[in-house]
Structures are given as structure tokens and as C-alpha cells.
Design a protein around this motif. Structure first.
Motif, PDB file in Angstrom:
ATOM      1  N   GLN A 186     -11.678  80.238  40.381  1.00 22.19           N
ATOM      2  CA  GLN A 186     -11.634  81.591  39.826  1.00 22.19           C
ATOM      3  C   GLN A 186     -12.691  81.828  38.753  1.00 22.19           C
ATOM      4  OE1 GLN A 186      -9.657  79.048  39.196  1.00 22.19           O
ATOM      5  NE2 GLN A 186      -8.223  79.393  37.508  1.00 22.19           N
ATOM      6  N   ASP A 191      -6.316  81.887  43.851  1.00 23.83           N
ATOM      7  CA  ASP A 191      -7.437  81.897  42.915  1.00 23.83           C
ATOM      8  C   ASP A 191      -8.660  81.172  43.473  1.00 23.83           C
ATOM      9  OD1 ASP A 191      -6.040  83.319  40.973  1.00 23.83           O
ATOM     10  OD2 ASP A 191      -5.220  81.501  40.074  1.00 23.83           O
ATOM     11  N   LYS A 201     -13.774  88.861  44.362  1.00 17.99           N
ATOM     12  CA  LYS A 201     -13.084  88.573  43.109  1.00 17.99           C
ATOM     13  C   LYS A 201     -13.924  88.986  41.897  1.00 17.99           C
ATOM     14  CE  LYS A 201      -9.101  86.852  44.325  1.00 17.99           C
ATOM     15  NZ  LYS A 201      -7.833  87.444  43.868  1.00 17.99           N
TER      16      LYS A 201
END
Length: 408
Positions: free
Chosen positions: A38, A86, A165
Motif C-alpha cells: 500500500q 492493500d 490505489k
């Protein structure tokens, strides 16, 4: 050792493209990928390994599948890795059905560079994911990203699917990089597909049950599966005699974290070659079918790697391509992600049309969903699976086999 880091989609795809070039050099499908946490740290990067030394090594060894198994293996060793939600997988090519099922089963995110109009899950480039069972489409729409390709060439596209993301500062891919991803795959695809069609025709196959027990082929087969060649049925027609082997493997599957599935491979003579459980406790995508198809491919690879052409032909004649035999699943596919992965992995094992005289190559004993629903799932799959291979799982005809597994 410090981890490599990328917070730009373009840079991440460039790393994946370098892996794809390495795959091309190896002589396998030119596809590469990497796994990011992440924060943009590169946890692992690798490429397709379906082909090694000009031989089929593992039909399931696509980049995304390998990355997911790597993730589970590292966690099993005690490594502190983020949860799949993640994690982002970046791949040079739209994931096939096997890899899409694996990604969805695990709950990972994915960023895709180039389209694949034959086998990709977004083969119609709509980001509607109509190739998936309906229950999986919303999950794919929220986790599969197709970043914009800016420019005016045929490679340009608008962004679709999920937004990459938030750690990605740059969220586009350059035309040259996307073109490289597409062209490296195109440069390898035809030759690799040819390697899947090099086995002798069924009329030239030899019966492995006639081999002496100490013959290297028979001995190696027994090392992989000690009960190999101890059951035989009429060709392409599994019967109740297969039940004890399936039931034992189903019990082991439960012990290994599965729901009691097992997959048997019978050759064109009706001999039992393998009957495998899954290992779902080790990895959420190590299903019974993934274990079976990998074990058989690597058995053949072990016997042929470095061998003379004459020896390789002997192996191919005694251990023929699975398409000429029968795969028997204890449990039929359902509408979930692991079953979709299995259907895709079956397609990756066949990599071409089924023989016209063996339309029931894929059989199951216990149905999970109605045959009509299963047929609809297969019909909606991308063209490679629905139009070329024509995947069509059917229930075994032998009532006594069905009854034995139902009671068991």
C-alpha cells in the motif's frame, strides 16, 4: 535490504514490461507482473513460466497466479505482509480467467496495461466484466484498473474500471510502454500455443499399463502418485471403481483446508494416472485441479527435460496430452471465484480445441449448481474458452459413481 519503490503507474508497468521481455527470452508467453504494497514497495516481480527449455513446465504458471502463491507462501513463513485488499498486482496483460479467478478469490487489486481480446477478463474492453459470473462482477469493477493511455495512436484509451490505489501519484501509462506490453505478448503467443499441439495424435499413444514396473516412466509416475495404474475403466467412461480413489483424495483435501474436492486424470486407455487433493490451507488458490494439472505437466517435464528427441517422443506417447483422456472432478464448478479460476486453468491446460471425439473430457461427479447455470457461465467466458476450447463440464454418466460419492 531496501525495497524498490514506485508510486507511479507508468514506472510500475515499466518494471512489469521488463519481466515480459525476460519471459520472451525464455521462450514462454511474454507477460510480466509485480506485486506492490500500500506504499508502493515492490514486494516481488516475476514473469510467465509456462514454458521452460522449449517444454511445457506448468500450464498454470502465469505471472499473476505465481505472485499470489508467492504471497501466501511468504505469509506461511511468518513474513508480515499487508492483507490482500492493500496489495496491488500490476500486469502487462489483461488477466486470463484463471488469474482473474485467483485475484478475486484472494481479494487483491490489479492494474492492467495491455488488453487481451481472446482470453482477457475484459476481452471486450468494456470494463463491464460480463465474462465473469454475475456475483463476481461488482468485485472486479471495484478492484480491476485499466489506466488511461494518453495519445492518438491505436493504443490510446480512456481510463476504465477501478481507480488505481491512492499511493499512485501518476495514474496513466505511456503509449510506447503499453505498446511494448502488447507486442511482446503477440511476439510469443503463436509459438507457445504451437508447443501445446506437439503431442502425438491419440491413435499413436501407447498404454502405460504395459510398461514394466521398473521402467523410468512407470517408476516416476508412481513416485508422483503411488496408486497410478491401479484402476482402469472403459476409455472416457469413469465408473464406480474410481470412487475409492476420489474419496481418499477428498478426505485429504479436507485435511488440507479444502471443502472436500479431488481431481482424477484418466488417460485415453482409461488408466488412472493421478488423483489429487487441493492444498488450500497453504494457499487459497491451490485447488485440487491446480494441483493435478501442475503435477501432471511437471511429471512430463521432469521426464523430458534434457532428454533426446526419441526419449521425449516415448514420454509423450505413454503420457499423452490430457485432452485425449478424461479429467474427473469430485465436485462440479459453482459460481464462485475458485471455480472460475479452475475453469480458466482448465483452458490454460488445453490451450486449444478439444478433440471432436472427446467432447466429455471435463466430467464431474457431484453437481454444485444446475447444469444450465454452469453452461451459462462457460458460454459467457472470453472467446478462447467459449469459442475455441468450448469448455463444457458434464456430469459423469455412471450412477453408481455418483451414489458412492454422495454417500461418502
Amino acid at each position: 535490504m531496501a525495497l524498490k519503490k514506485t508510486i507511479d503507474v507508468q514506472a510500475a508497468v515499466a518494471i512489469a514490461a521488463a519481466e515480459a521481455i525476460a519471459a520472451k527470452t525464455q521462450g514462454t508467453f511474454g507477460v510480466g507482473g509485480l506485486m506492490l504494497d500500500q506504499h508502493g514497495n515492490v514486494l516481488q516481480s516475476l514473469h510467465n513460466n509456462v514454458i521452460k527449455q522449449g517444454l511445457i513446465f506448468d500450464p498454470t504458471a502465469h505471472g499473476e497466479r505465481q505472485l499470489i502463491d508467492w504471497y501466501y507462501a511468504e505469509r506461511a513463513k511468518g513474513r508480515d505482509l499487508p492483507p490482500p485488499a492493500d496489495i496491488t498486482i500490476v500486469t502487462t496483460l489483461d488477466p486470463c480467467c484463471m488469474c482473474s479467478g485467483a485475484i478475486l478469490a484472494g481479494g487483491f487489486n490489479v492494474v492492467v496495461a495491455a488488453p487481451d481480446r481472446e482470453a482477457g477478463i475484459d476481452h471486450d474492453v468494456s470494463a463491464g466484466f460480463g465474462a465473469l459470473p454475475p456475483a463476481l462482477r461488482a468485485q472486479a469493477a471495484s478492484t480491476f484498473s485499466y489506466p488511461a493511455i494518453l495519445g492518438a495512436s491505436p493504443y490510446a484509451r480512456a481510463a476504465s474500471g477501478a481507480t488505481p490505489k491512492s499511493f499512485f501519484i501518476g495514474k496513466t501509462i505511456s503509449e510506447p510502454t503499453q505498446a511494448l506490453c502488447a507486442l511482446v505478448f503477440e511476439a510469443t503467443s503463436d509459438e507457445v500455443m504451437r508447443l501445446f499441439q506437439t503431442d502425438p495424435p491419440v491413435e499413436q499413444l501407447l498404454d502405460p499399463a504395459m510398461l514394466a514396473p521398473d521402467h523410468p516412466i512407470a517408476r516416476t509416475l508412481k513416485q508422483v502418485y503411488p496408486d497410478a495404474l491401479t484402476y482402469r475403466c472403459a476409455p472416457l467412461a469413469p465408473d464406480a471403481g474410481l470412487a475409492p480413489f476420489l474419496l481418499r483424495a477428498m478426505a485429504r483435501d479436507r485435511e488440507h483446508g479444502g471443502d472436500g474436492d479431488a481431481v482424477a486424470l484418466l488417460d485415453s486407455f482409461g488408466n488412472l494416472l493421478l488423483c489429487m487433493p487441493g492444498r488450500m490451507a497453504q494457499s487459497g488458490i491451490r485447488s485440487a485441479f491446480m494441483e493435478a494439472t501442475r503435477a501432471y505437466a511437471q511429471l512430463r517435464y521432469k521426464l523430458m527435460a534434457g532428454a533426446t528427441p526419441e526419449r521425449q517422443l516415448e514420454v509423450r506417447r505413454y503420457l499423452g496430452h490430457p485432452k485425449d483422456g478424461t479429467l474427473v472432478f469430485a465436485r462440479g464448478p459453482d459460481a464462485g471465484a475458485v471455480s472460475f479460476m479452475n475453469l480458466g486453468a482448465y483452458g490454460s491446460t488445453m490451450e486449444g480445441p478439444l478433440p471432436p471425439d472427446n467432447p466429455r473430457q471435463f466430467q464431474y461427479v457431484l453437481p454444485a449448481i444446475a447444469q444450465q447455470e454452469l453452461d451459462a457461465i462457460c458460454a459467457a467466458m472470453p472467446p478462447l474458452y467459449s469459442d475455441i476450447i468450448r469448455i463444457h463440464p458434464t456430469q459423469v454418466a455412471d450412477r453408481a459413481l455418483i451414489d458412492a460419492l454422495t454417500r461418502g
